[in-house]
Design an enzyme around this catalytic site. Sequence first.
Site, mmCIF file in Angstrom:
data_model
loop_
_atom_site.group_PDB
_atom_site.id
_atom_site.type_symbol
_atom_site.label_atom_id
_atom_site.label_comp_id
_atom_site.label_asym_id
_atom_site.label_seq_id
_atom_site.Cartn_x
_atom_site.Cartn_y
_atom_site.Cartn_z
ATOM 1 N N CYS A 167 9.391 13.241 11.260
ATOM 2 C CA CYS A 167 9.860 12.565 12.406
ATOM 3 C C CYS A 167 11.410 12.662 12.389
ATOM 4 O O CYS A 167 12.176 12.947 13.284
ATOM 5 C CB CYS A 167 9.393 11.068 12.432
ATOM 6 S SG CYS A 167 7.781 10.752 12.280
ATOM 7 N N ASP A 168 11.940 12.286 11.226
ATOM 8 C CA ASP A 168 13.372 12.217 10.978
ATOM 9 C C ASP A 168 14.309 13.350 10.358
ATOM 10 O O ASP A 168 15.336 13.115 10.524
ATOM 11 C CB ASP A 168 13.762 10.988 10.068
ATOM 12 C CG ASP A 168 13.000 9.814 10.871
ATOM 13 O OD1 ASP A 168 12.982 9.926 12.026
ATOM 14 O OD2 ASP A 168 12.516 8.778 10.147
ATOM 15 N N CYS A 188 8.409 8.673 7.582
ATOM 16 C CA CYS A 188 8.210 9.856 8.068
ATOM 17 C C CYS A 188 9.103 10.762 8.186
ATOM 18 O O CYS A 188 9.953 10.982 9.034
ATOM 19 C CB CYS A 188 7.662 9.470 9.589
ATOM 20 S SG CYS A 188 7.238 11.105 10.645
#
Length: 337
Positions: A147-148, A144
């Site tokens: 997300c990161d 992801c």
Amino acid sequence: MNNRQDVENVIIIGSGPAGHTAAIYTARAELNPLMFEGFMAWGVAAGGQLTTTTEVENFPGFPEPIQGPELMMRMRQQSQRYGTRIETKTVNKVDFSNFPYKVRAEGESEPRQAKAVIIATWATAKRLWIPGEKEFWQRWISACAVCDWGLPMFRNQPLVVVGWGDTAAEEASYLSKFGSKVYMLVRRDQMRASKAMQKRVMNNPKIEILRNTEAKEAIWDDTWLKGVKIVNNKTGEERVLEARGLFYAIGHKPNTDFLEWQVLLDESWYIITKPWTPFVYRWPALWNTEAKDDAILKWVFAAGDVQDKKYRQAITAAWSGAMAGIDAEHYLAGLED
Ligand code: FAD
Ligand code: NDP
């Protein structure tokens, strides 16, 4: 809000566009639906895959792009507005062998009972399981990017994305804003991503596409990802790309394990529905037989990407959620037996 009923009219499992659309339809039909939205079910936040992305440009009604998490928050508010009860729990067991059906959520000893169940659980990101991955998963290796990406160790560093679908194209574009360079590893020489996404990647000078190329190993020094060993699957040539982050965007496996073979699945674990309906089949049922209609598992429905191998879009998930909601409503109103 909890408001438990002895036997629920309808339980909806999953909280993406499919689950919420089914919730809006059944709530407006005054069926008082109960939704289990999941608690980081298989690592994805309640609200589903769109919570892992940024701009959504192709959901009607939003002439300006809308952020994925915001779109999902609005769907949730709309479900609740019409009376959906939402519990932040993951369902880990169902029993469709007797009526009323049983649905058990994690941490609960007793199952809930329901006259109709709508399954809208979609999927978990796939992994490659190359050497080095297990040890550093969710640190320097992730499925992801959105997300990161903000983690400081990825900034101004070379990064690698595996895959060539829409997700990979989107993640590479996104990472290129922060990384010094993004390599895309494409196992074939053909592209799967939509034309619009391909264009975005091709026009980005920070992205380099390596075709017929696969990741073989994640290479480390003491604590950091140092590089990714890659192989050209046509020539067999191997080399190490210097990289600080490795991001997978190689598709998903449907979240159907908890169904424990009570519902007919295909070879890739997608739920098989009767074409153009949300009706599912009892397991085991024979594929391609005339007896198929007899094998329908009545009043269990599947909606969204968990039953859609082809389109897998927020709007098509919402479309099938609407069908499941309407069919559940017809059944509970006694219009169908
Ligand atoms: P999901 O949205 O995945 O929702 C399922 C949810 O159900 C899960 O999140 C989980 O919380 C819950 N759940 C799962 N198992 C359980 C359980 N056992 N118990 C309780 N709850 C459970 N589509 C577009 O149209 N436009 C885009 O721009 C777009 N961008 C995307 C970007 C990325 C990075 C990805 C991965 C996908 C994107 N898609 C986009 C595709 C879109 O996200 C999906 O088609 C859509 O979310 C599918 O909806 P769904 O309701 O079937 O499943
Ligand atoms: P896809 O299944 O479409 O693509 C997966 C990609 O990963 C393919 O390029 C595939 O290669 C590759 N791949 C699979 N396994 C491996 C492996 N073991 N090693 C290397 N590469 C591998 O998944 P996506 O997540 O990209 O998209 C899912 C759905 O979500 C699609 O319907 C997509 O349209 C939608 N989506 C829409 C977006 C938008 O509209 N903006 C954004 C993101 C997703 P190969 O082609 O060789 O099979």
